[in-house]
Scaffold this motif. Structure first.
Motif, mmCIF file in Angstrom:
data_model
loop_
_atom_site.group_PDB
_atom_site.id
_atom_site.type_symbol
_atom_site.label_atom_id
_atom_site.label_comp_id
_atom_site.label_asym_id
_atom_site.label_seq_id
_atom_site.Cartn_x
_atom_site.Cartn_y
_atom_site.Cartn_z
ATOM 1 N N PRO A 1 0.807 -1.225 0.000
ATOM 2 C CA PRO A 1 0.000 0.000 0.000
ATOM 3 C C PRO A 1 0.841 1.278 0.000
ATOM 4 C CG PRO A 1 -0.872 -1.571 1.583
ATOM 5 C CD PRO A 1 0.448 -2.118 1.117
ATOM 6 N N MET A 2 0.279 2.335 -0.578
ATOM 7 C CA MET A 2 0.907 3.647 -0.548
ATOM 8 C C MET A 2 0.935 4.210 0.869
ATOM 9 S SD MET A 2 0.165 6.893 -3.050
ATOM 10 C CE MET A 2 -1.578 7.068 -2.611
ATOM 11 N N GLY A 3 -0.057 3.857 1.680
ATOM 12 C CA GLY A 3 -0.057 4.274 3.080
ATOM 13 C C GLY A 3 1.028 3.539 3.851
ATOM 14 N N HIS A 4 2.021 4.277 4.341
ATOM 15 C CA HIS A 4 3.208 3.644 4.927
ATOM 16 C C HIS A 4 2.858 2.792 6.147
ATOM 17 C CE1 HIS A 4 7.389 2.995 5.709
ATOM 18 N NE2 HIS A 4 7.367 3.638 6.856
ATOM 19 N N ASP A 5 1.963 3.276 7.002
ATOM 20 C CA ASP A 5 1.589 2.497 8.188
ATOM 21 C C ASP A 5 0.924 1.181 7.800
ATOM 22 O OD1 ASP A 5 2.610 4.457 9.809
ATOM 23 O OD2 ASP A 5 0.670 5.355 10.300
ATOM 24 N N TYR A 6 0.107 1.222 6.748
ATOM 25 C CA TYR A 6 -0.542 -0.003 6.294
ATOM 26 C C TYR A 6 0.493 -0.965 5.702
ATOM 27 C CZ TYR A 6 -4.584 3.119 6.631
ATOM 28 O OH TYR A 6 -5.531 4.013 7.068
#
Length: 331
Positions: free
Chosen positions: A111-116
């Motif tokens: 994912p582009m969302g780093h935390d995800y």
């Protein structure tokens, strides 16, 4: 052609360390009303076109054919960070519409969302095409192309769905179809370039679809704007610029790669398009907040939310404030 202007200065202490050139175009239904720099700059929409690219799906009534919810439809306009709920929506659409994983053309990714991404890596999950930020757009393109031809051709510039989108871009932007430049986007499908002020015009028409010539397209745009106002987090993520800005139901906005941002103001019937020439998107909350202030935008809560969510301070690894970012343009 006007010269680009400095939009943002970044200071470390009292010393100017960086500055970022860009251009801005603001249009109403009659044309350009405010600008900074070169409003004629030929600019790729990148992902800013997604709320337009999603419309053929609605025009053809495919939401009803496949029984999709409004929340599922909302991801078709987004550049998803692919948190758990967004991935659930992706999987649900693919199941309802019987879309094969192998039809998707992008490479597997996280994912582009780093935390995800970190959570998936920690859990031992492998990269997947389902985590690509453009997955929602690809699903809508596949289903439209399925109606019109071979769904495996959905990414080809001469496919029926891409020809349909090109016509829609021309109508929204008020720019001749034969003059729109076509490239290949980061996700492998066509991407479209028009002058910056025409890009702003397209967001006038997204904010005020009654200006469109084609009734079915206007109806689809009106519905999509309503859907996105209820699910702004699916334009990217609740914590991203689009998610924060578009909590305001008067605004429809979308970021694009390589320093592009576009939004429309529904009540004011205005469209905004900005290109930061170094491709940086980190300064958009500051640029947008400053623009809204210069326009005298009456929803101060939206401006305050942008500034609170994306502070102007420059911090270092210790958490100390070591500088400040300042918007320095006027309209």
């Amino acid at each position: 052609m006007a010269a680009p202007q400095i939009l943002v200065n970044e200071y470390r202490g009292d010393t100017l360390e960086c500055f970022h050139y860009g251009s801005i175009a603001i249009c109403d239904e009659k044309g350009l009303v405010r600008s900074v720099g070169d409003a004629d700059f030929m600019c790729y929409y990148r992902s800013s076109s997604k709320p337009i690219q999603a419309l053929p799906f609605l025009v053809l009534g495919l939401d009803k054919k496949y029984g999709l919810t409004d929340e599922e439809i909302s991801i078709m306009s987004g550049s998803l960070w692919c948190g758990p709920r967004q991935v659930e929506l992706v999987k649900s659409i693919m199941e309802k519409a019987d879309i094969s994983y192998d039809t998707l053309i992008m490479q597997p990714c996280y994912p582009m969302g780093h935390d995800y991404e970190l959570k998936l890596v920690a859990a031992g999950e492998k990269p997947s095409r389902l985590y690509h930020n453009c997955i929602g757009k690809h699903l809508s393109l596949i289903l439209v192309q399925r109606e019109l031809g071979d769904e495996r051709d959905y990414y080809k510039p001469d496919s029926a769905v891409q020809r349909m989108i090109l016509r829609d871009i021309a109508e929204f932007s008020d720019f001749p179809e034969q003059q729109i430049r076509i490239g290949v986007d980061g996700c492998g499908v066509p991407v479209f370039a028009v002058p910056l002020h025409n890009m702003a015009t397209s967001y006038v028409r997204l904010a005020a679809p009654d200006l469109l010539r084609t009734p079915a397209l206007a109806q689809a745009a009106l519905r999509n704007a309503d859907i996105l106002s209820r699910y702004p987090q699916n334009l990217m993520d609740a914590a991203a610029t689009c998610g924060v800005l578009c909590r305001d139901p008067n605004i429809i906005g979308k970021v694009g790669a390589q320093g592009v941002y576009t939004f429309g103001l529904k009540k004011e019937r205005l469209g905004f398009a900005c290109k930061v020439y170094d491709g940086m998107s980190a300064y958009f909350p500051l640029i947008i907040a400053h623009t809204l202030e210069l326009l005298g935008y009456d929803n101060k809560e939206t401006i305050e939310r942008l500034r609170a969510s994306f502070p102007d301070e420059v911090t270092n690894a210790t958490g100390a404030v070591v500088g400040v970012k300042k918007a320095v343009f006027s309209l």
